[in-house]
Design a protein around this motif. Sequence first.
Motif, PDB file in Angstrom:
ATOM      1  N   HIS A 109       1.122   0.827   1.396  1.00 24.35           N
ATOM      2  CA  HIS A 109       2.573   0.980   1.344  1.00 24.35           C
ATOM      3  C   HIS A 109       3.160   0.759   2.734  1.00 24.35           C
ATOM      4  O   HIS A 109       2.436   0.600   3.716  1.00 24.35           O
ATOM      5  CB  HIS A 109       2.951   2.377   0.831  1.00 24.35           C
ATOM      6  CG  HIS A 109       2.557   2.633  -0.576  1.00 24.35           C
ATOM      7  ND1 HIS A 109       1.258   2.979  -0.936  1.00 24.35           N
ATOM      8  CD2 HIS A 109       3.262   2.589  -1.737  1.00 24.35           C
ATOM      9  CE1 HIS A 109       1.189   3.136  -2.256  1.00 24.35           C
ATOM     10  NE2 HIS A 109       2.387   2.907  -2.753  1.00 24.35           N
ATOM     11  N   LEU A 110       4.482   0.770   2.805  1.00 22.96           N
ATOM     12  CA  LEU A 110       5.186   0.776   4.073  1.00 22.96           C
ATOM     13  C   LEU A 110       6.204   1.896   4.024  1.00 22.96           C
ATOM     14  O   LEU A 110       6.721   2.235   2.955  1.00 22.96           O
ATOM     15  CB  LEU A 110       5.869  -0.561   4.352  1.00 22.96           C
ATOM     16  CG  LEU A 110       4.906  -1.758   4.442  1.00 22.96           C
ATOM     17  CD1 LEU A 110       5.081  -2.638   3.212  1.00 22.96           C
ATOM     18  CD2 LEU A 110       5.116  -2.554   5.707  1.00 22.96           C
ATOM     19  N   VAL A 111       6.487   2.482   5.190  1.00 26.14           N
ATOM     20  CA  VAL A 111       7.387   3.627   5.279  1.00 26.14           C
ATOM     21  C   VAL A 111       8.581   3.254   6.147  1.00 26.14           C
ATOM     22  O   VAL A 111       8.424   2.685   7.232  1.00 26.14           O
ATOM     23  CB  VAL A 111       6.667   4.852   5.877  1.00 26.14           C
ATOM     24  CG1 VAL A 111       7.636   6.030   6.011  1.00 26.14           C
ATOM     25  CG2 VAL A 111       5.469   5.235   5.014  1.00 26.14           C
ATOM     26  N   TYR A 112       9.784   3.577   5.668  1.00 24.08           N
ATOM     27  CA  TYR A 112      10.998   3.324   6.435  1.00 24.08           C
ATOM     28  C   TYR A 112      11.089   4.297   7.613  1.00 24.08           C
ATOM     29  O   TYR A 112      11.149   5.509   7.429  1.00 24.08           O
ATOM     30  CB  TYR A 112      12.235   3.510   5.561  1.00 24.08           C
ATOM     31  CG  TYR A 112      12.625   2.293   4.751  1.00 24.08           C
ATOM     32  CD1 TYR A 112      13.626   1.440   5.195  1.00 24.08           C
ATOM     33  CD2 TYR A 112      11.995   1.999   3.552  1.00 24.08           C
ATOM     34  CE1 TYR A 112      13.994   0.327   4.464  1.00 24.08           C
ATOM     35  CE2 TYR A 112      12.349   0.892   2.806  1.00 24.08           C
ATOM     36  CZ  TYR A 112      13.348   0.058   3.273  1.00 24.08           C
ATOM     37  OH  TYR A 112      13.701  -1.055   2.539  1.00 24.08           O
ATOM     38  N   LEU A 113      11.087   3.755   8.833  1.00 26.36           N
ATOM     39  CA  LEU A 113      11.362   4.568  10.010  1.00 26.36           C
ATOM     40  C   LEU A 113      12.854   4.617  10.307  1.00 26.36           C
ATOM     41  O   LEU A 113      13.363   5.614  10.791  1.00 26.36           O
ATOM     42  CB  LEU A 113      10.612   4.025  11.228  1.00 26.36           C
ATOM     43  CG  LEU A 113       9.087   4.104  11.186  1.00 26.36           C
ATOM     44  CD1 LEU A 113       8.510   3.655  12.518  1.00 26.36           C
ATOM     45  CD2 LEU A 113       8.609   5.496  10.847  1.00 26.36           C
ATOM     46  N   GLU A 114      13.551   3.521  10.051  1.00 26.47           N
ATOM     47  CA  GLU A 114      15.001   3.450  10.223  1.00 26.47           C
ATOM     48  C   GLU A 114      15.567   2.512   9.167  1.00 26.47           C
ATOM     49  O   GLU A 114      14.859   1.648   8.644  1.00 26.47           O
ATOM     50  CB  GLU A 114      15.384   2.951  11.619  1.00 26.47           C
ATOM     51  CG  GLU A 114      15.082   3.920  12.743  1.00 26.47           C
ATOM     52  CD  GLU A 114      15.875   5.204  12.679  1.00 26.47           C
ATOM     53  OE1 GLU A 114      16.914   5.213  11.977  1.00 26.47           O
ATOM     54  OE2 GLU A 114      15.463   6.189  13.303  1.00 26.47           O
ATOM     55  N   MET A 162       3.423  -2.407  -0.750  1.00 24.66           N
ATOM     56  CA  MET A 162       3.114  -3.577   0.059  1.00 24.66           C
ATOM     57  C   MET A 162       3.069  -4.845  -0.798  1.00 24.66           C
ATOM     58  O   MET A 162       3.402  -5.932  -0.337  1.00 24.66           O
ATOM     59  CB  MET A 162       1.768  -3.356   0.763  1.00 24.66           C
ATOM     60  CG  MET A 162       1.469  -4.302   1.895  1.00 24.66           C
ATOM     61  SD  MET A 162       0.029  -3.768   2.847  1.00 24.66           S
ATOM     62  CE  MET A 162       0.725  -2.403   3.783  1.00 24.66           C
ATOM     63  N   ALA A 163       2.673  -4.689  -2.069  1.00 23.87           N
ATOM     64  CA  ALA A 163       2.454  -5.858  -2.919  1.00 23.87           C
ATOM     65  C   ALA A 163       3.734  -6.403  -3.532  1.00 23.87           C
ATOM     66  O   ALA A 163       3.789  -7.579  -3.886  1.00 23.87           O
ATOM     67  CB  ALA A 163       1.461  -5.522  -4.031  1.00 23.87           C
ATOM     68  N   THR A 164       4.766  -5.570  -3.644  1.00 19.30           N
ATOM     69  CA  THR A 164       5.959  -5.986  -4.386  1.00 19.30           C
ATOM     70  C   THR A 164       7.194  -6.147  -3.518  1.00 19.30           C
ATOM     71  O   THR A 164       8.304  -6.271  -4.046  1.00 19.30           O
ATOM     72  CB  THR A 164       6.269  -4.962  -5.502  1.00 19.30           C
ATOM     73  OG1 THR A 164       6.502  -3.673  -4.901  1.00 19.30           O
ATOM     74  CG2 THR A 164       5.118  -4.859  -6.483  1.00 19.30           C
ATOM     75  N   ASP A 173      -3.665  -4.048  -9.977  1.00 25.89           N
ATOM     76  CA  ASP A 173      -2.430  -4.699 -10.423  1.00 25.89           C
ATOM     77  C   ASP A 173      -1.587  -5.150  -9.233  1.00 25.89           C
ATOM     78  O   ASP A 173      -0.966  -6.224  -9.270  1.00 25.89           O
ATOM     79  CB  ASP A 173      -1.617  -3.740 -11.306  1.00 25.89           C
ATOM     80  CG  ASP A 173      -2.277  -3.488 -12.645  1.00 25.89           C
ATOM     81  OD1 ASP A 173      -3.123  -4.308 -13.050  1.00 25.89           O
ATOM     82  OD2 ASP A 173      -1.963  -2.460 -13.281  1.00 25.89           O
ATOM     83  N   SER A 174      -1.569  -4.337  -8.180  1.00 29.04           N
ATOM     84  CA  SER A 174      -0.825  -4.723  -6.977  1.00 29.04           C
ATOM     85  C   SER A 174      -1.475  -5.921  -6.302  1.00 29.04           C
ATOM     86  O   SER A 174      -0.783  -6.845  -5.846  1.00 29.04           O
ATOM     87  CB  SER A 174      -0.759  -3.544  -5.997  1.00 29.04           C
ATOM     88  OG  SER A 174      -0.015  -2.478  -6.535  1.00 29.04           O
ATOM     89  N   ALA A 175      -2.788  -5.914  -6.233  1.00 31.06           N
ATOM     90  CA  ALA A 175      -3.499  -7.022  -5.599  1.00 31.06           C
ATOM     91  C   ALA A 175      -3.239  -8.340  -6.323  1.00 31.06           C
ATOM     92  O   ALA A 175      -3.162  -9.404  -5.692  1.00 31.06           O
ATOM     93  CB  ALA A 175      -4.993  -6.733  -5.551  1.00 31.06           C
TER      94      ALA A 175
END
Length: 324
Positions: free
Chosen positions: A129-134, A154-156, A185-187
């Motif tokens: 995943h990715l996390v919003y810092l700002e 990360m995949a979508t 499924d994400s891959a």
Amino acid sequence: MGRRSERLSRQGMLASETGDGDVIQVVSRAFDVLRCFEGHEARLGNLEISNRCGLPRSTVSRLTHTLTRMGQLVYLPRDQKYRIGPSAVAMSTSMMKGLQLRNLIRLRLQDVADQLPGTVGFVIPDRFHLVYLEFARAANALGLHEATGSRISMATTAAGHAYTAALDPMIGDALIAEMERELPDSAKLLTPRIEANRRHLQEHGYVVACGLWSPHINGVAVPMWSPQYQTYVVTTIGLLSAMYDEKRLHREVAPQMVELGAAIGSLLEGADGDIFANRIERKSLPVTAHNNNKMIKTEALNELEAGTRRPRPARSVRAGDGRR
């Protein structure tokens, strides 16, 4: 620094994401438990945590007990659930000391958000995943509403596709292989696009993803190397597909996002120097030259790494530490 630490530093990611067998599983699982708590107010029981992170309930029970004793979690007897504890909050706060840097990044994001009706974000990777810092949002933004601390796949997302495309191919392929084992499924969404994403990133400095997260949302993302976090971070924007189809993304949105990436890349590069010395100056974003609706690339526009004082085009980004 030992050889193992050097390897993790060069790669800018956890060994578990590259298939190394030297990961202490109990530590990895403890962080999997903490990742389940999205937001300071989240309350989860052992069964809910077990379902979210795919661990046996008995294992989760031992981990939550230990994390509670350490102050990373707090047990709520009335609810018979847990929430994030003071030690975890203090640790995360201490890791975010660069508030001046974050404020400058937020201002840059807002510069773009004021011109485009979408949500502009600055994100950091966390496993798959990715996390919003700002983040920043236009007053008339529609369709996509993220907040600091929000996690995205990360995949979508365009951000995830940009991040994986920026990684050294061996490291990126290892990450996708790990994703195939845990999130098949994400891959399946990411794998067919990775080579095209890499080529487009090398040639143009950004990645586009349309309709993956939602058929109503299209996105553009630009990765850049962060010396502070020793990994790629990403600036990204999500816009309504009804207003911005793929052609319009390339023509109108991508140039502004590449400029934003170059500006934030410069901030990250100087974060250990003048940026904390009360000599902070907010300069206007550079203006991109156009010729018949085609972007004319400059050295600053395809910046994917900080580490040299003079920006270099994307093709010159070096390998050896996870960077391409």
